[in-house]
Design a protein around this motif. Structure first.
Motif, PDB file in Angstrom:
ATOM      1  N   ASP A   5       2.539  -4.510   8.380  1.00  0.00           N
ATOM      2  CA  ASP A   5       3.592  -5.065   9.241  1.00  0.00           C
ATOM      3  C   ASP A   5       4.767  -4.099   9.327  1.00  0.00           C
ATOM      4  O   ASP A   5       5.308  -3.848  10.413  1.00  0.00           O
ATOM      5  N   LEU A   6       5.164  -3.582   8.172  1.00  0.00           N
ATOM      6  CA  LEU A   6       6.334  -2.705   8.065  1.00  0.00           C
ATOM      7  C   LEU A   6       5.985  -1.540   7.146  1.00  0.00           C
ATOM      8  O   LEU A   6       5.095  -1.653   6.301  1.00  0.00           O
ATOM      9  N   ALA A   7       6.701  -0.437   7.320  1.00  0.00           N
ATOM     10  CA  ALA A   7       6.459   0.715   6.463  1.00  0.00           C
ATOM     11  C   ALA A   7       7.767   1.456   6.203  1.00  0.00           C
ATOM     12  O   ALA A   7       8.645   1.510   7.073  1.00  0.00           O
ATOM     13  N   VAL A   8       7.870   2.021   5.010  1.00  0.00           N
ATOM     14  CA  VAL A   8       9.011   2.871   4.663  1.00  0.00           C
ATOM     15  C   VAL A   8       8.491   4.301   4.554  1.00  0.00           C
ATOM     16  O   VAL A   8       7.626   4.593   3.728  1.00  0.00           O
ATOM     17  N   VAL A   9       9.008   5.180   5.413  1.00  0.00           N
ATOM     18  CA  VAL A   9       8.531   6.563   5.485  1.00  0.00           C
ATOM     19  C   VAL A   9       9.725   7.508   5.555  1.00  0.00           C
ATOM     20  O   VAL A   9      10.868   7.082   5.720  1.00  0.00           O
ATOM     21  N   ARG A  10       9.422   8.790   5.442  1.00  0.00           N
ATOM     22  CA  ARG A  10      10.448   9.808   5.656  1.00  0.00           C
ATOM     23  C   ARG A  10      10.347  10.349   7.074  1.00  0.00           C
ATOM     24  O   ARG A  10       9.267  10.453   7.632  1.00  0.00           O
ATOM     25  N   GLU A  11      11.487  10.675   7.635  1.00  0.00           N
ATOM     26  CA  GLU A  11      11.482  11.343   8.932  1.00  0.00           C
ATOM     27  C   GLU A  11      10.836  12.717   8.779  1.00  0.00           C
ATOM     28  O   GLU A  11      10.865  13.295   7.685  1.00  0.00           O
ATOM     29  N   TRP A  71       0.859  -1.190   0.000  1.00  0.00           N
ATOM     30  CA  TRP A  71       0.000   0.000   0.000  1.00  0.00           C
ATOM     31  C   TRP A  71       0.892   1.236   0.000  1.00  0.00           C
ATOM     32  O   TRP A  71       1.815   1.348   0.806  1.00  0.00           O
ATOM     33  N   SER A  72       0.633   2.175  -0.908  1.00  0.00           N
ATOM     34  CA  SER A  72       1.459   3.383  -1.016  1.00  0.00           C
ATOM     35  C   SER A  72       0.648   4.634  -0.717  1.00  0.00           C
ATOM     36  O   SER A  72      -0.556   4.683  -0.987  1.00  0.00           O
ATOM     37  N   GLY A  73       1.309   5.633  -0.196  1.00  0.00           N
ATOM     38  CA  GLY A  73       0.698   6.925   0.097  1.00  0.00           C
ATOM     39  C   GLY A  73       1.782   7.854   0.605  1.00  0.00           C
ATOM     40  O   GLY A  73       2.974   7.582   0.463  1.00  0.00           O
ATOM     41  N   ASN A  74       1.393   8.971   1.221  1.00  0.00           N
ATOM     42  CA  ASN A  74       2.418   9.830   1.825  1.00  0.00           C
ATOM     43  C   ASN A  74       2.768   9.280   3.212  1.00  0.00           C
ATOM     44  O   ASN A  74       2.140   8.344   3.706  1.00  0.00           O
ATOM     45  N   SER A  75       3.781   9.867   3.847  1.00  0.00           N
ATOM     46  CA  SER A  75       4.275   9.328   5.114  1.00  0.00           C
ATOM     47  C   SER A  75       3.189   9.274   6.186  1.00  0.00           C
ATOM     48  O   SER A  75       3.089   8.311   6.949  1.00  0.00           O
ATOM     49  N   LYS A  76       2.341  10.303   6.234  1.00  0.00           N
ATOM     50  CA  LYS A  76       1.284  10.348   7.242  1.00  0.00           C
ATOM     51  C   LYS A  76       0.292   9.212   7.035  1.00  0.00           C
ATOM     52  O   LYS A  76      -0.074   8.504   7.978  1.00  0.00           O
ATOM     53  N   ASP A  77      -0.138   9.008   5.797  1.00  0.00           N
ATOM     54  CA  ASP A  77      -1.101   7.955   5.500  1.00  0.00           C
ATOM     55  C   ASP A  77      -0.535   6.577   5.821  1.00  0.00           C
ATOM     56  O   ASP A  77      -1.199   5.736   6.422  1.00  0.00           O
ATOM     57  N   VAL A  78       0.708   6.350   5.405  1.00  0.00           N
ATOM     58  CA  VAL A  78       1.335   5.048   5.621  1.00  0.00           C
ATOM     59  C   VAL A  78       1.512   4.783   7.114  1.00  0.00           C
ATOM     60  O   VAL A  78       1.232   3.682   7.611  1.00  0.00           O
ATOM     61  N   THR A  79       1.961   5.803   7.852  1.00  0.00           N
ATOM     62  CA  THR A  79       2.179   5.641   9.291  1.00  0.00           C
ATOM     63  C   THR A  79       0.878   5.335  10.016  1.00  0.00           C
ATOM     64  O   THR A  79       0.846   4.517  10.945  1.00  0.00           O
ATOM     65  N   GLU A  80      -0.204   5.990   9.625  1.00  0.00           N
ATOM     66  CA  GLU A  80      -1.499   5.736  10.264  1.00  0.00           C
ATOM     67  C   GLU A  80      -1.942   4.296  10.065  1.00  0.00           C
ATOM     68  O   GLU A  80      -2.447   3.657  10.990  1.00  0.00           O
ATOM     69  N   ARG A  81      -1.745   3.752   8.880  1.00  0.00           N
ATOM     70  CA  ARG A  81      -2.123   2.357   8.621  1.00  0.00           C
ATOM     71  C   ARG A  81      -1.253   1.391   9.415  1.00  0.00           C
ATOM     72  O   ARG A  81      -1.726   0.367   9.918  1.00  0.00           O
ATOM     73  N   LEU A  82       0.024   1.733   9.550  1.00  0.00           N
ATOM     74  CA  LEU A  82       0.916   0.910  10.363  1.00  0.00           C
ATOM     75  C   LEU A  82       0.473   0.922  11.823  1.00  0.00           C
ATOM     76  O   LEU A  82       0.421  -0.119  12.483  1.00  0.00           O
ATOM     77  N   GLU A  83       0.128   2.094  12.318  1.00  0.00           N
ATOM     78  CA  GLU A  83      -0.282   2.227  13.713  1.00  0.00           C
ATOM     79  C   GLU A  83      -1.566   1.441  13.995  1.00  0.00           C
ATOM     80  O   GLU A  83      -1.753   0.901  15.090  1.00  0.00           O
ATOM     81  N   LYS A  84      -2.445   1.358  13.005  1.00  0.00           N
ATOM     82  CA  LYS A  84      -3.704   0.624  13.172  1.00  0.00           C
ATOM     83  C   LYS A  84      -3.519  -0.889  13.026  1.00  0.00           C
ATOM     84  O   LYS A  84      -4.473  -1.651  13.211  1.00  0.00           O
ATOM     85  N   ALA A 118      13.373   5.780   6.279  1.00  0.00           N
ATOM     86  CA  ALA A 118      13.580   4.734   7.275  1.00  0.00           C
ATOM     87  C   ALA A 118      12.521   3.641   7.143  1.00  0.00           C
ATOM     88  O   ALA A 118      11.390   3.899   6.722  1.00  0.00           O
ATOM     89  N   LEU A 119      12.913   2.430   7.495  1.00  0.00           N
ATOM     90  CA  LEU A 119      11.974   1.320   7.639  1.00  0.00           C
ATOM     91  C   LEU A 119      11.512   1.302   9.083  1.00  0.00           C
ATOM     92  O   LEU A 119      12.344   1.300   9.998  1.00  0.00           O
ATOM     93  N   ILE A 120      10.196   1.309   9.318  1.00  0.00           N
ATOM     94  CA  ILE A 120       9.684   1.362  10.683  1.00  0.00           C
ATOM     95  C   ILE A 120       8.651   0.265  10.920  1.00  0.00           C
ATOM     96  O   ILE A 120       8.046  -0.258   9.995  1.00  0.00           O
ATOM     97  N   TRP A 121       8.480  -0.094  12.209  1.00  0.00           N
ATOM     98  CA  TRP A 121       7.451  -1.037  12.625  1.00  0.00           C
ATOM     99  C   TRP A 121       7.054  -0.713  14.060  1.00  0.00           C
ATOM    100  O   TRP A 121       7.777  -0.016  14.785  1.00  0.00           O
ATOM    101  N   ARG A 122       5.898  -1.180  14.474  1.00  0.00           N
ATOM    102  CA  ARG A 122       5.370  -0.838  15.787  1.00  0.00           C
ATOM    103  C   ARG A 122       6.210  -1.451  16.900  1.00  0.00           C
ATOM    104  O   ARG A 122       6.592  -2.619  16.829  1.00  0.00           O
ATOM    105  N   LYS A 123       6.471  -0.674  17.933  1.00  0.00           N
ATOM    106  CA  LYS A 123       7.180  -1.173  19.102  1.00  0.00           C
ATOM    107  C   LYS A 123       6.292  -2.119  19.900  1.00  0.00           C
ATOM    108  O   LYS A 123       5.068  -2.043  19.852  1.00  0.00           O
ATOM    109  N   ASN A 124       6.933  -3.019  20.637  1.00  0.00           N
ATOM    110  CA  ASN A 124       6.231  -3.934  21.542  1.00  0.00           C
ATOM    111  C   ASN A 124       5.157  -4.741  20.819  1.00  0.00           C
ATOM    112  O   ASN A 124       4.071  -4.991  21.351  1.00  0.00           O
ATOM    113  N   THR A 125       5.450  -5.116  19.571  1.00  0.00           N
ATOM    114  CA  THR A 125       4.531  -5.911  18.761  1.00  0.00           C
ATOM    115  C   THR A 125       5.255  -7.147  18.264  1.00  0.00           C
ATOM    116  O   THR A 125       6.387  -7.057  17.782  1.00  0.00           O
ATOM    117  N   GLU A 126       4.610  -8.297  18.386  1.00  0.00           N
ATOM    118  CA  GLU A 126       5.193  -9.539  17.875  1.00  0.00           C
ATOM    119  C   GLU A 126       4.977  -9.605  16.368  1.00  0.00           C
ATOM    120  O   GLU A 126       3.853  -9.793  15.895  1.00  0.00           O
TER     121      GLU A 126
END
Length: 289
Positions: free
Chosen positions: A142-148, A125-138, A266-274
Motif C-alpha cells: 500500500d505504502l513504501a518508504v524509499v530514498r530519492e 517487507w524490507s529491501g533496497n529502494s528499487k526492490d521496494v518500489t517494484e513491489r509497490l508498483e505491482k 520519502a513515503l510514497i504510494w501509487r498515483k490514481n489508486t484508491e
C-alpha cells in the motif's frame, strides 16, 4: 487461465511431480495432467519436459511460476482488503521500507499508529529502494518508504527526512584514530570504500565534483554485508545516517562526511489508486509527524 488452474500449476511446478501434486491438492491425477496440458496448449509453450516419471520445469514454466505467485499474492491482498473495508480500522496495512527505515523509524510510527488503531495488523517487507518500489508498483504494497530519486509521475509522496551520509570505520583503521567526528571526501578519496549497490554512481559523483576519485572496492546489499566488511577492516562503509542504529555495538567508529552529501527519505504510494482506509490514516499520521 483461472485462479484454480494457476494454483494447481504452482503446486506441480513446486513438486515437479504430478502424482505428488494430485495427492496434496486432492485432485485426480488424470484430471491434473489434463489441466497442465490444457494450460500448455492455451499458452503455446511447454511448461515442463517429461523424463520417465519426473517433470522438469522449463524456462517458460519458471517465468509463469514467478508471475503466477505475484498474481495470487495480489489477489489474496485484494480479497483481504475488500473484506476488511466494512470493518473500518481493523484491516491490514501492507508496508514496504528500505532497511535502515525498517529499524530506525518504522517501530515508532507503528507504535503510535497502534495506540490509536489497535485492531490494525501489519505486513512489512524490507529491501533496497528499487526492490521496494517494484513491489509497490505491482500493488503488493500500500505504502513504501524509499530514498530519492523515485518516479514522481507514478507516485505521490511525503518527504520525511533529509539525511547526512556517514562512514563506518574499523577500530583498527588509522582514520578511526582522528579525534574529529567528521571526515572529508579528500581524506576518504584514497581509501577502499564499501558502498550500497544502488548508490555507486551517486557516490562517484560526490568525489568527481570535488576533483577526486572514489576508490570503490565493493558494492553491497543488504546493509549487514557492508557493516560486517567494514568491521573486518576490508574497507570503509559509506552509508546513510539512519544506518547508525544498525551499526551500534559493533567494533566500528562512526563519522559524518563533512561535505554536502545528503539523501532524502520519502513515503510514497501509487498515483490514481484508491487506497484502503488504513493506508489513508497512516498517511495522515505521518503528515502530522
Amino acid at each position: 487461465m483461472d485462479l484454480l488452474l494457476m494454483r494447481h500449476f504452482l503446486k506441480v511446478a513446486e513438486l515437479e511431480n504430478v502424482t505428488q501434486a494430485s495427492l496434496e491438492l486432492h485432485v485426480a491425477q488424470p484430471h491434473l495432467t489434463r489441466q497442465i496440458k490444457s494450460l500448455e496448449d492455451e499458452l503455446g509453450v511447454s511448461l515442463f519436459t517429461r523424463e520417465k516419471k519426473r517433470l522438469h520445469i522449463t524456462d517458460e514454466g519458471h517465468f509463469l511460476k514467478q508471475q503466477a505467485e505475484q498474481i495470487l499474492k495480489l489477489v489474496e491482498k485484494t480479497e483481504r482488503q475488500v473484506k476488511e473495508m466494512h470493518a473500518a480500522m481493523a484491516g491490514t496495512l501492507f508496508l514496504g521500507a528500505i532497511e535502515t527505515v525498517g529499524t530506525a523509524l518504522l517501530p515508532d510510527w507503528i507504535s503510535e499508529f497502534s495506540s490509536k488503531f489497535s485492531e490494525v495488523k501489519y505486513n512489512i517487507w524490507s529491501g533496497n529502494s528499487k526492490d521496494v518500489t517494484e513491489r509497490l508498483e505491482k500493488g503488493l504494497l500500500d505504502l513504501a518508504v524509499v530514498r530519492e530519486p523515485f518516479d514522481s509521475q507514478k507516485f505521490d509522496s511525503i518527504p520525511l527526512k533529509d539525511e547526512n551520509w556517514i562512514v563506518l570505520i574499523s577500530e583498527e583503521h588509522i582514520l578511526s584514530q582522528k579525534s574529529k567526528d567528521t571526515l572529508s571526501l579528500r581524506e576518504l578519496s584514497g581509501e577502499p570504500l564499501l558502498v550500497p549497490s544502488q548508490r555507486l554512481e551517486e557516490v562517484q559523483k560526490w568525489f568527481s565534483a570535488e576533483g577526486y576519485t572514489a576508490n570503490i572496492r565493493c558494492g553491497f546489499s543488504p546493509l549487514l554485508n557492508g557493516i560486517v566488511l567494514a568491521e573486518k577492516n576490508l574497507g570503509i562503509a559509506v552509508v546513510p545516517e539512519l544506518a547508525r542504529k544498525s551499526a551500534a555495538n559493533r567494533k566500528l567508529i562512526i563519522k559524518t562526511i563533512e561535505d554536502n552529501c545528503q539523501t532524502r527519505v520519502a513515503l510514497i504510494w501509487r498515483k490514481n489508486t484508491e487506497l484502503p482506509t488504513v493506508a489513508k490514516k497512516f498517511i495522515d499520521l505521518i503528515s502530522e509527524i
